[in-house]
Motif scaffolding. Sequence first.
Motif, short mmCIF file in Angstrom:
data_model
loop_
_atom_site.label_atom_id
_atom_site.label_comp_id
_atom_site.label_asym_id
_atom_site.label_seq_id
_atom_site.Cartn_x
_atom_site.Cartn_y
_atom_site.Cartn_z
N LYS A 1 26.27 -71.89 129.73
CA LYS A 1 27.15 -71.08 130.58
C LYS A 1 27.21 -69.64 130.06
N THR A 2 27.37 -68.71 131.00
CA THR A 2 27.52 -67.30 130.66
C THR A 2 28.79 -66.77 131.31
N TYR A 3 29.62 -66.09 130.53
CA TYR A 3 30.88 -65.54 131.05
C TYR A 3 30.90 -64.03 130.84
N GLY A 4 31.31 -63.32 131.90
CA GLY A 4 31.60 -61.91 131.76
C GLY A 4 33.03 -61.73 131.30
N CYS A 5 33.29 -60.71 130.49
CA CYS A 5 34.66 -60.49 129.99
C CYS A 5 34.82 -59.03 129.59
N ASP A 6 36.07 -58.67 129.28
CA ASP A 6 36.35 -57.30 128.84
C ASP A 6 36.02 -57.10 127.36
N PHE A 7 36.28 -58.11 126.56
CA PHE A 7 35.86 -58.07 125.16
C PHE A 7 35.91 -59.47 124.56
N VAL A 8 35.34 -59.60 123.37
CA VAL A 8 35.23 -60.89 122.69
C VAL A 8 36.09 -60.85 121.43
N VAL A 9 36.85 -61.91 121.19
CA VAL A 9 37.61 -62.04 119.95
C VAL A 9 36.88 -63.01 119.03
N TYR B 1 34.04 -76.82 125.10
CA TYR B 1 33.92 -77.58 123.87
C TYR B 1 32.47 -77.67 123.39
N GLN B 2 32.32 -77.93 122.11
CA GLN B 2 31.03 -78.20 121.47
C GLN B 2 29.97 -77.17 121.83
N CYS B 3 30.34 -75.91 121.67
CA CYS B 3 29.39 -74.83 121.95
C CYS B 3 29.66 -73.65 121.04
N TRP C 1 37.92 -70.03 126.00
CA TRP C 1 38.02 -70.39 124.58
C TRP C 1 36.81 -71.26 124.21
N ALA C 2 35.92 -70.72 123.40
CA ALA C 2 34.71 -71.44 122.98
C ALA C 2 34.93 -72.03 121.60
N VAL C 3 34.89 -73.37 121.51
CA VAL C 3 35.07 -74.05 120.22
C VAL C 3 33.84 -74.91 119.95
N LYS C 4 33.44 -74.96 118.68
CA LYS C 4 32.22 -75.70 118.33
C LYS C 4 32.47 -77.20 118.20
N ASP C 5 33.73 -77.61 118.20
CA ASP C 5 34.08 -79.01 118.01
C ASP C 5 34.39 -79.68 119.35
N ASN C 6 34.69 -80.99 119.28
CA ASN C 6 35.01 -81.71 120.53
C ASN C 6 36.51 -81.73 120.81
N ALA C 7 37.28 -81.01 119.99
CA ALA C 7 38.73 -80.91 120.21
C ALA C 7 39.22 -79.59 119.63
N ILE C 8 40.35 -79.10 120.13
CA ILE C 8 40.90 -77.85 119.60
C ILE C 8 41.57 -78.11 118.25
N GLY C 9 41.64 -77.07 117.43
CA GLY C 9 42.37 -77.16 116.16
C GLY C 9 41.76 -78.10 115.15
N PRO D 1 32.20 -55.49 131.29
CA PRO D 1 31.62 -54.68 130.22
C PRO D 1 30.68 -55.48 129.30
N VAL D 2 30.98 -56.77 129.14
CA VAL D 2 30.20 -57.57 128.20
C VAL D 2 30.07 -59.00 128.74
N TYR D 3 28.96 -59.63 128.41
CA TYR D 3 28.71 -61.01 128.82
C TYR D 3 28.40 -61.86 127.59
N VAL D 4 28.93 -63.08 127.59
CA VAL D 4 28.73 -63.99 126.47
C VAL D 4 27.97 -65.22 126.96
N GLN D 5 26.81 -65.45 126.38
CA GLN D 5 26.01 -66.62 126.72
C GLN D 5 26.27 -67.70 125.66
N LEU D 6 26.74 -68.87 126.11
CA LEU D 6 27.07 -69.96 125.21
C LEU D 6 25.91 -70.95 125.10
#
Length: 499
Positions: free
Chosen positions: A305-313, A268-270, A171-179, A296-301
């Motif tokens: 950090k870079t994460y491989g995953c099946d898909f991105v939401v 957090y913060q990314c 879970w990539a969030v741009k803030d320093n806390a969820i929600g 199938p896909v990689y996400v660079q934050l």
Amino acid sequence: MADKTRKRFKCIIVGGGIAGVTCVEQLSCSLPSADVALMTAGPHIKAVTNYKQVAKVLEEFHVEEQPSSVLEEKFPNLTVIHSAVKALHTQSHLVETTDGQFFSYEKLCICSGARPKLLTQDKHYVLGIRDTDSAQEFQKQLSKARRIVVVGNGGIALELVYEVEGCEVIWAVKDNAIGNTFFDAGAAQFLIPLLEADKPERAAPCKRPRYTTQDTKPGAAQTFTADRNTRGRSSGPTESGSALGPDWHEGIVLKGAEQASRRVSVEYQCEVEKIFTSEEMLTLPSQTDQPDTAWPVYVQLTNGKTYGCDFVVSATGVTPNTEPFLQGNNFALADDGGLQVDEHMMTSEPDVYAAGDVCTACWEHSPLWQQMRLWTQARQMGWYAGRCMAAHVLSETIELDFCFELFSHITKFFNYKVVLLGKFNAQGLGADHELLMRCTKGQEYVKVVLRGGRMVGAVLIGETDLEETFENLILNQIDLTPYGEELLNPNIDIEDYFD
């Protein structure tokens, strides 16, 4: 164009979501002899059910998807037009549809909602969840997934991350806390442990009926981009319906391919810097250490950090869906892209109103209210727009509705009831405020925002039974200085003080 007009209506409402349907209901009741039309691209509409007035402003309801015929049976003066809008001609008071028809109106209300802000527009492995079709596609893709990356920190992201099982979630969030949209870091810390705990068993499955559109033909391409989720585009049968209800995940199984119940890692913060396919990843010279499992896909934050995953939401918010109303017209737009509306929900074009996510409230706001693109406000705006249109047709005066006096919202996150009141996150208050908090781990979180000794906002998580009392304290602006921190003393029944 006039000779092509098939029918003239007193009022036309565009959009079958909560704002549009509520506007139609209010108009049809207020003007029972007037011809009213609801124009919607999809076969289904969103209706408010189980409505409950919790307090003066605070309200609670469910959203149910229904066939549009339900509305027509209820209101004999209503015609539902199943077509997307191609163009609006405000000078001649005509709506042009994608199937070549023209409809004239005396009053028009645009309730076309909003569309998702997708991370990228041309990648089939990026899903945006906005309507019923995209939620079903997400469920289908998830059933085969081992890991997904969720980007965003709003309501959809919060619900999705909590509900998904059998699949690792990054879970990539741009803030320093969820929600961050809904509550502060203290409330986030109250909720975070729930991502690691087992979910409680549901008391009973959702019994409300669900209506679905026909499945895509086998082999046909199905890409969920902003265009697919844009109501009113001239793209024919691939038009999507209105946004999901607040309990969209009820009754559908959000389960991945793994046996483990839940694994959630929060970054957090990314934000997302780049998205690569597995083929593109192999060609990058910087990637010397390839992972054991090819994803199938990689996400660079942006945190490196870079994460491989099946898909991105992609759950990074929405943008007002003003297409195709702008071309050839002179609508005033707000900074957020919404149609500017005044205190009578009127746009800058004559006889054109707007309500819900597509509009931006540009009147002078109450000190205790702010606009947020939520179901509660879509219903309130739609209802008030219908009242305003009827009042203007009948040459009656109308005052700004009391619901705009105080921001209020009831929702549910991580299986906890959440109530937000007023300036719940001290929005716009600067340093001129103080906070009182009470937290019982695993049970409740209570925060009040005070300014000058008076309550101006509150966050209630859990079954606190304080919402009506706090709403009254905020509306009445009682000086609470004498009570100090005793205001949240759990051994004192605060309701007895202020009955």
